[in-house]
Scaffold this motif. Structure first.
Motif, PDB file in Angstrom:
ATOM      1  N   UNK A 290      11.270  75.497  35.537  1.00 38.96           N
ATOM      2  CA  UNK A 290       9.977  76.008  35.130  1.00 38.96           C
ATOM      3  C   UNK A 290       9.473  75.058  33.857  1.00 38.96           C
ATOM      4  N   UNK A 291      10.240  74.489  32.914  1.00 42.61           N
ATOM      5  CA  UNK A 291       9.686  73.657  31.831  1.00 42.61           C
ATOM      6  C   UNK A 291       9.260  72.317  32.397  1.00 42.61           C
ATOM      7  N   UNK A 292       9.787  72.026  33.657  1.00 45.80           N
ATOM      8  CA  UNK A 292       9.432  70.820  34.070  1.00 45.80           C
ATOM      9  C   UNK A 292       7.997  70.483  34.146  1.00 45.80           C
ATOM     10  N   UNK A 426      15.051  74.018  26.423  1.00 44.81           N
ATOM     11  CA  UNK A 426      15.048  72.352  27.065  1.00 44.81           C
ATOM     12  C   UNK A 426      13.665  71.835  26.478  1.00 44.81           C
ATOM     13  N   UNK A 427      12.552  72.605  26.229  1.00 45.67           N
ATOM     14  CA  UNK A 427      11.465  72.307  25.537  1.00 45.67           C
ATOM     15  C   UNK A 427      11.772  71.868  24.045  1.00 45.67           C
ATOM     16  N   UNK A 450      15.223  65.624  28.419  1.00 43.85           N
ATOM     17  CA  UNK A 450      15.050  66.984  28.916  1.00 43.85           C
ATOM     18  C   UNK A 450      15.393  67.145  30.531  1.00 43.85           C
ATOM     19  N   UNK A 451      15.028  66.024  31.285  1.00 45.95           N
ATOM     20  CA  UNK A 451      15.252  66.131  32.647  1.00 45.95           C
ATOM     21  C   UNK A 451      16.795  66.250  32.963  1.00 45.95           C
ATOM     22  N   UNK A 452      17.435  65.543  32.270  1.00 47.91           N
ATOM     23  CA  UNK A 452      18.866  65.779  32.387  1.00 47.91           C
ATOM     24  C   UNK A 452      19.459  67.085  32.110  1.00 47.91           C
TER      25      UNK A 452
END
Length: 491
Positions: A290-292, A426-427, A450-452
């Motif tokens: 979702x944060x992506x 993650x954000x 963050x993507x990792x």
């Protein structure tokens, strides 16, 4: 009661389902459509950064804490009736947002949107268990997953398009007012079509359980969403510390009510189904993606100087994959059964890591190769499209139809909590790595880290779902409940 074969099922069930799918489409659409509109809102209304955050968080918080209650309302009072009430409330809230003259009026309208969306949204998923025979449920859940996921992608792209077109001079207001004609059409065509479904033995709403559940979820969601922007004040830590106690009080209250012969909001008997806890934990990892959407938009606009329209349209390959994934699910289930879910989440994880590699191998400030970027986003969408409907089947299929509204609310709430956790945690990683820097190199580095984290969460979910594949939902004992708890159709 609807039968378990197509012969006894309502011949209008697919038309009914199309109407109910609007309830699955509008909530995620309105959550994501605001992302690209925030700069325009800030410019016109003079909203501060904290109020800007509340435009998103007020919707997310009210939506998350009300979903379980919304599902239970459908069980008790009829899913069709509750759906239309939620839809009309959502339209009124959209009207408030569309004509907001100040930031705080917009925040109030967004909060009302979240509340009414939570009343409307669970009815579609709950109705799958009530109106479809077993042979058609996989396809229905696949379509549900496709619509749910595409709404997120369309929201990003549509927001950019509407702002760029400036329809009738409305600017960002058009993203909210668009809901009004949609709601009117659904009411006009849906009211004479939709047949009521509910739990056979309807009971009064568990007001005590409703209050405790909303307070418990709010104690988790509100500080996670608002706390970082407010600098983690004392009340946010107090709220998070109180959450376990509130959950314990809620569980004790519900257990006691069930033993006394009452009808608890969250029936402990339903939650004893083997594998249900693991399936909900898997759902908690699924929407780490979702944060992506938010972070990739930040990367596109601030590191690559892309326009809001371009930042929205870049997600279209993801949408194509998400459309193909759920439509391929019935075929996939015939080939590999419940292993479709871990396969989908594994594909997501691998593709996100592939995106990290692509961005790291591209010079800072330069748009990555468009073909490779499109392929990776397509695979991420495909994996999500494969995973979501199969996971919903794992969750809802482990309990009796009488609990379908309740479990639909729990499943939807878990996904929303997952989104909130991903945005907060993650954000938070993203902004911690970024620090006070705003240059493209810093933004790129923060996005890749963050993507990792997202990829690790998805890989964890894939591992959990492997254990669920070893215990098919159809064999869950919780599907065999007493006569007093069986589902049927309303009168």
């Amino acid at each position: 009661m609807y039968g378990n074969d197509a012969t006894h099922a309502d011949p209008r069930r697919w038309a009914m389902f199309v109407v109910l799918l609007v309830g699955a489409f509008l909530p995620p659409l309105d959550f994501f459509i605001v992302n690209v509109a925030l700069p325009s809102i800030r410019e016109e209304l003079g909203a501060s950064a904290s109020v800007e955050q509340l435009v998103i968080s007020s919707y997310a918080a009210l939506y998350a804490v009300t979903l379980i209650t919304g599902g239970r309302l459908g069980d008790i009072y009829g899913r069709g009736r509750v759906f239309f009430l939620g839809l009309m409330g959502f339209a009124c809230a959209s009207l408030v947002c569309g004509f907001a003259g100040s930031p705080w009026v917009l925040v109030a309208g967004r909060a009302l949107q979240g509340l009414t969306a939570a009343v409307m949204a669970p009815q579609a998923l709950a109705s799958v268990q009530a109106i479809f025979p077993e042979s058609e449920k996989p396809l229905a859940l696949s379509l549900y997953g496709a619509v749910f996921g595409l709404a997120a992608v369309i929201g990003q792209a549509l927001g950019g398009v509407l702002i760029s077109l400036d329809v009738m001079g409305l600017g960002w207001r058009a993203i909210f007012l668009l809901n009004l004609p949609v709601a009117v059409l659904v009411v006009l065509f849906g009211l004479p079509l939709l047949k009521e479904t509910r739990a056979l033995h309807a009971s009064k709403l568990d007001l005590g359980g409703m209050a405790l559940s909303m307070v418990s979820l709010a104690a988790l969601i509100v500080p996670l969403i608002v706390g970082r922007e407010a600098g983690w004040p004392w009340w946010s830590w107090l709220s998070l510390g109180a959450m376990p106690l509130l959950v314990w009080l809620f569980w004790r209250y519900e257990t006691r009510l069930g033993r006394m012969g009452g009808k608890p909001l969250l029936d402990p008997a339903a939650l004893q189904a083997p594998g249900l806890g693991r399936s909900l934990l898997t759902a908690l990892t699924l929407y780490s993606i979702g944060v992506f959407f938010l972070l990739f938009s930040v990367y596109q606009q601030q590191a690559l100087n892309a326009s809001p329209l371009s930042a929205g349209l870049v997600f279209l390959p993801f949408g194509a994959g998400f459309l193909l994934g759920p439509l391929s699910t019935p075929w996939g289930r015939r080939m590999i059964g419940d292993y479709v879910n871990p396969l989908g989440m594994a594909l997501e994880s691998i593709a996100v890591l592939g995106l990290v590699w692509l961005i790291s191998a591209t010079p800072t400030g330069v748009q990555p190769d468009s073909v490779l970027l499109g392929v990776l986003l397509f695979v991420i969408g495909l994996g999500q499209g494969l995973a979501l409907p199969t996971l919903m089947r794992m969750v809802t299929g482990r309990v009796a139809p009488a609990y379908s509204g309740m479990i639909a609310g729990i499943a939807s709430s878990t996904l929303q909590v997952s989104t909130s956790l991903s945005v907060a945690v993650i954000g938070g990683v993203f902004y911690t790595v970024l620090g006070s820097r705003t240059d493209p190199a810093a933004i790129t580095q923060a996005f890749t880290v963050a993507s990792v984290c997202i990829a690790v969460c998805l890989a964890t979910g894939a591992g959990l779902s492997l254990t669920l594949a070893w215990q098919p939902a159809a064999s869950a004992p919780a599907r065999r409940v007493s006569d007093g708890a069986r589902a049927g159709t309303g009168t």
